[in-house]
Structures are given as C-alpha cells and as structure tokens.
Design an enzyme around this catalytic site. Sequence first.
Site, PDB file in Angstrom:
ATOM      1  N   GLU A  27       5.000   1.819  -9.104  1.00 27.96           N
ATOM      2  CA  GLU A  27       5.452   2.265  -7.772  1.00 27.96           C
ATOM      3  C   GLU A  27       6.552   1.351  -7.218  1.00 27.96           C
ATOM      4  OE1 GLU A  27       2.808   0.549  -8.301  1.00 27.96           O
ATOM      5  OE2 GLU A  27       2.454  -0.863  -6.653  1.00 27.96           O
TER       6      GLU A  27
ATOM      7  N   HIS B  43       3.601  -2.759 -11.915  1.00 24.59           N
ATOM      8  CA  HIS B  43       3.566  -1.848 -10.764  1.00 24.59           C
ATOM      9  C   HIS B  43       4.614  -0.742 -10.879  1.00 24.59           C
ATOM     10  CE1 HIS B  43       0.903  -4.049  -7.918  1.00 24.59           C
ATOM     11  NE2 HIS B  43       1.251  -5.099  -8.638  1.00 24.59           N
TER      12      HIS B  43
ATOM     13  N   CYS C 219      -2.607  -2.822 -11.482  1.00 20.53           N
ATOM     14  CA  CYS C 219      -2.836  -4.229 -11.114  1.00 20.53           C
ATOM     15  C   CYS C 219      -4.275  -4.448 -10.655  1.00 20.53           C
ATOM     16  CB  CYS C 219      -1.808  -4.657 -10.062  1.00 20.53           C
ATOM     17  SG  CYS C 219      -1.701  -6.442  -9.882  1.00 20.53           S
TER      18      CYS C 219
END
Lengths: 232, 80
Positions: free
Chosen positions: A205, A203, A86
């Site tokens: 994560e 993302h 990002c």
Amino acid sequence: MKFGVVVFPGSNCDYDTYYVLKEILNQPTFFLWHKDHDLKGVDCVILPGGFSYGDYLRSGAIARFSPLMEEIIEFAQKGGLVLGICNGFQILLEAGLLEGAMLRNKKLKFLCQTISIRVENNKIPFTREARPGQVLRIPIAHFDGNYYAPPEILDKLKKNDQIIFRYCTETGEINEEANVNGSIENIAGISNTSGNVLGMMPHPERAAEALLGSCDGLIIFKSIINFQKSII
Amino acid sequence: MKVRVLVRLKNGVLDPQGQTVRHALHVLGYHQIKDVRQGKVFEIELEGIDQETALRLIPEIADKVLANPIIETFSWDFLD
C-alpha cells in the site's frame, strides 16, 4: 470486489490501505473493527500494518485473540482471501493461519527503507499479475521481520511453493547482502498450502502511486481483483 | 498463590538480542562470557484456585499465549 481492512488498536496502515483500494483502485472497501464478529460480506480481508496492542508480548500475539479473528480464521479455512501486511503477517503467524514465526531483525534495528523482493510464485491469487521472478520495489518498516521456520516447516513451504517473495538485489539476485532483516532463506512472504492466505513484510500500500516512488505494490491488489473476476 | 513462568528461545533459534548483550559484555572486558540467551519472565498471581488446578492452567496459558511454541519453550514453578 469488496475489501475489508481490519482495524486493531495500534493499526497504523489501515487508512493507507483503505485509500489505495477505495481511491486508487475504486473498489468498495470497509473497515472491520476487531471487536465485532462481522466481516460485512467482503471478498478479501486485509490485516494492515502497525503495532497492534503495542506489540507487547510478541508482535501480533495479542491481536490474534481479537473477537474478529474467529471469523477471519473460519473465512480463511473456507478459502476466503486473506492478506496480512507486516504486523498483519505477524498476526497470521500467531493465529496459525500461516506457519513459522518472527524474530527480531538480525541487526536489532527498526528498518524503514525501500527494498527489492523477487516473486517466487506467481500462481496464487495475490501474484497472478506478476511475471515469474519479477523484482518489485516495495518499502519495509519493521522491527520483527526476521522470519524463522524450523526445518520441517521450511521443507514443506518449499515443496508446496509457499515461498512467495524473497528479499533480493535490484537485479533479482538472492544473497546475504539483500537479506536486510536476516530472514531464513531471504523469505519476505509466504502463503498457506492452498494459496488463499498470504503474509508479506513489505508494504504494497506504500508503493501504489508514482508520486511515492513506486507503483509495484499495485500488482498485488490488482492480482486479487482480477482473480475475483476470473472466478465469477 | 504466585507462579513464575520462564520463556526461553529454543536451542538453535537465532537470538540477536542475546548476541548483542554478549558482545557488549566482551567490550567491557568480561571475556569469560561464552554465550548469552535472552528470555522473558512472567510473575503471575492467582486467586480462587487450588494448586491442582494451577498445575493444569499454567502450562495451558504458557503454551497458548505466553510462549510461541515454534520458537520458544517454557518452564514454571510456584513462588510460595
């Protein structure tokens, strides 16, 4: 394998990334302060999401001049693994480690939703655990994710298989409807020519535990770990 | 010494903000507005340098920091 998560003023996904690497994947993980000149001997540098320096001027434009970026650029040029997520992707573009630029999302809205991306190239260290064409469900959260590259860069990306992810439907179809932010040719992630630097808007994560709805993001981190094992 | 730097999106680069402004103007009845492109203005105050140095310095910082050459172009002039 040693991971380093860079912390810029305004990073806000640094702890999430650290948590996934350290607590879920049990890897030695360190925070790397942007003002230092020390990569702490890590094998992979991750530039996390957030709003570095408030995203003033352009997203990633100021962070790109942080002291630590000099070491990161050198590390990447020597073949070190660098992943920008990002805002991290935006910083890599501004730093010239990846080619192209980000424009404001087509519909001028901050987009925060889980989307589908298709793996277009599973031959690089970051995607080797994915099947060719595999569809991953991963959240996005950004205002400036409308990837743009002039024709000469776009041709080069295609020729060298540097387009790694494309926005797609849940069944893997690439169309305008799935292209949430208006990116050129649905591009959600690209690599450099040698494949050791990856930038992606989604993302991974945030898709690392079943409790949070998807574990597809783990494929990216596990790919990195297994790549490192394969070269030792 | 004061200078003004204008940063514009290159022709052909999509400008969602400019399009939205144009749309808003149309809604307000300004149908003469054919197109709008949005950019940025930087007013910069300099000290301790002569005009010749400024001629070299301003394009350098505009290219390196103020504009992203992949999507933007810049122009500049002296304000005083």
